[in-house]
Scaffold this motif. Sequence first.
Motif, PDB file in Angstrom:
ATOM      1  N   LEU A  39     -29.886 -28.923 -40.374  1.00 57.10           N
ATOM      2  CA  LEU A  39     -30.961 -29.837 -40.003  1.00 57.10           C
ATOM      3  C   LEU A  39     -32.331 -29.207 -40.213  1.00 57.10           C
ATOM      4  O   LEU A  39     -33.265 -29.857 -40.700  1.00 57.10           O
ATOM      5  CB  LEU A  39     -30.799 -30.266 -38.543  1.00 57.10           C
ATOM      6  N   ASN A  40     -32.443 -27.950 -39.856  1.00 59.09           N
ATOM      7  CA  ASN A  40     -33.733 -27.275 -39.912  1.00 59.09           C
ATOM      8  C   ASN A  40     -34.156 -26.956 -41.342  1.00 59.09           C
ATOM      9  O   ASN A  40     -35.308 -27.214 -41.724  1.00 59.09           O
ATOM     10  CB  ASN A  40     -33.662 -25.988 -39.075  1.00 59.09           C
ATOM     11  N   LEU A  47     -37.977 -26.713 -37.050  1.00 58.21           N
ATOM     12  CA  LEU A  47     -37.422 -26.350 -35.751  1.00 58.21           C
ATOM     13  C   LEU A  47     -37.820 -27.320 -34.645  1.00 58.21           C
ATOM     14  O   LEU A  47     -37.011 -27.671 -33.783  1.00 58.21           O
ATOM     15  CB  LEU A  47     -37.864 -24.931 -35.371  1.00 58.21           C
ATOM     16  N   THR A  48     -39.058 -27.771 -34.660  1.00 57.11           N
ATOM     17  CA  THR A  48     -39.545 -28.631 -33.577  1.00 57.11           C
ATOM     18  C   THR A  48     -38.799 -29.964 -33.537  1.00 57.11           C
ATOM     19  O   THR A  48     -38.264 -30.365 -32.501  1.00 57.11           O
ATOM     20  CB  THR A  48     -41.051 -28.890 -33.715  1.00 57.11           C
ATOM     21  N   ILE A  49     -38.758 -30.671 -34.685  1.00 56.70           N
ATOM     22  CA  ILE A  49     -38.095 -31.972 -34.733  1.00 56.70           C
ATOM     23  C   ILE A  49     -36.596 -31.809 -34.493  1.00 56.70           C
ATOM     24  O   ILE A  49     -35.985 -32.605 -33.765  1.00 56.70           O
ATOM     25  CB  ILE A  49     -38.354 -32.669 -36.075  1.00 56.70           C
ATOM     26  N   THR A  50     -35.985 -30.784 -35.097  1.00 55.03           N
ATOM     27  CA  THR A  50     -34.560 -30.538 -34.890  1.00 55.03           C
ATOM     28  C   THR A  50     -34.261 -30.308 -33.411  1.00 55.03           C
ATOM     29  O   THR A  50     -33.275 -30.823 -32.877  1.00 55.03           O
ATOM     30  CB  THR A  50     -34.098 -29.317 -35.703  1.00 55.03           C
ATOM     31  N   GLY A  55     -31.932 -32.038 -28.611  1.00 57.57           N
ATOM     32  CA  GLY A  55     -32.129 -32.048 -27.164  1.00 57.57           C
ATOM     33  C   GLY A  55     -31.886 -33.430 -26.580  1.00 57.57           C
ATOM     34  O   GLY A  55     -31.251 -33.579 -25.530  1.00 57.57           O
ATOM     35  N   ALA A  56     -32.379 -34.467 -27.280  1.00 56.27           N
ATOM     36  CA  ALA A  56     -32.165 -35.842 -26.822  1.00 56.27           C
ATOM     37  C   ALA A  56     -30.680 -36.214 -26.880  1.00 56.27           C
ATOM     38  O   ALA A  56     -30.151 -36.847 -25.955  1.00 56.27           O
ATOM     39  CB  ALA A  56     -32.983 -36.804 -27.685  1.00 56.27           C
ATOM     40  N   ASP A  92     -33.545 -19.648 -31.718  1.00 56.63           N
ATOM     41  CA  ASP A  92     -34.282 -19.719 -32.985  1.00 56.63           C
ATOM     42  C   ASP A  92     -35.765 -19.970 -32.743  1.00 56.63           C
ATOM     43  O   ASP A  92     -36.622 -19.400 -33.437  1.00 56.63           O
ATOM     44  CB  ASP A  92     -33.704 -20.828 -33.870  1.00 56.63           C
ATOM     45  N   ASN A  93     -36.077 -20.827 -31.769  1.00 57.35           N
ATOM     46  CA  ASN A  93     -37.485 -21.080 -31.454  1.00 57.35           C
ATOM     47  C   ASN A  93     -38.165 -19.834 -30.914  1.00 57.35           C
ATOM     48  O   ASN A  93     -39.305 -19.527 -31.281  1.00 57.35           O
ATOM     49  CB  ASN A  93     -37.597 -22.225 -30.447  1.00 57.35           C
ATOM     50  N   LEU A  94     -37.486 -19.125 -30.025  1.00 54.92           N
ATOM     51  CA  LEU A  94     -38.067 -17.893 -29.487  1.00 54.92           C
ATOM     52  C   LEU A  94     -38.317 -16.875 -30.594  1.00 54.92           C
ATOM     53  O   LEU A  94     -39.354 -16.193 -30.608  1.00 54.92           O
ATOM     54  CB  LEU A  94     -37.140 -17.292 -28.427  1.00 54.92           C
TER      55      LEU A  94
END
Length: 255
Positions: A39-40, A47-50, A55-56, A92-94
């Motif tokens: 996805l990313n 990363l943000t949209i994925t 999360g949703a 991954d975000n961190l």
Amino acid sequence: MTIQQSHSVWLNKVPEITLVFWLIKMMSTTIGETAADFLNMDLRFGLTITSIVTGALLMLSLFYQMRATCYQPVRYWTTVVFISVFGTLITDNLTDVWNVPLVISSLIFSLLLLAVFILWYRREGTLSIHHIDSRRRELFYWLAILATFALGTAVGDWLAENVNLGYYGAAVFFGTWIVIIAGAHFIFKANPVFCFWAAYILTRPFGAACGDLLSQPVDNGGIGLGANLTSLIFGFAIVLMIVGLVVSGRRKRAA
């Protein structure tokens, strides 16, 4: 690893710990790694949209899982798959957005998981997964699961990339420890609750290393199947096993 069932087994929200359980769990960790990358990177969601999308989906699946009054294979394993993907994305975000070193992420998630276990045990008096028979216990359970996925991603990536074990080396390392824990449980009769959680934590980096080994290009130390094909293979296998669990459960109830 079989742990003695409680008298309220029909209200328990977690399945029996069988070989099928560990196979689906391991494959879901691989999906968590490869689906997040697909996805990313492949679909270029970023990363943000994925993270927002998964999360949703996790919140939706967790909502339906929490509404159930007993273990239901489709609800339970759907939640595990989404929490696997989301746990991967947290790390991954961190790492990629906040530039937090993997060793620091590993320490943070280790402490977080320890805190969940301590609070869970102090409030409920047990960490056994065969006593997930109340809303509060189930909340503790899913918090622990999320922490194990984030921790496993951080530790797995740290050993594979920063310590230069490589994907194959990391898979062998974590796989060896899983065998050791299984031996401690079955041969030396070590504490079953400890063995379960230790194995559960280790299957995350083991599955992630296997996923990277299969999906990453040959130049990066992988086999080169790609994230999309690897996700499809393991996703199809998970669906087949879940269908098998549903059919088997219906036959038992009809007998």
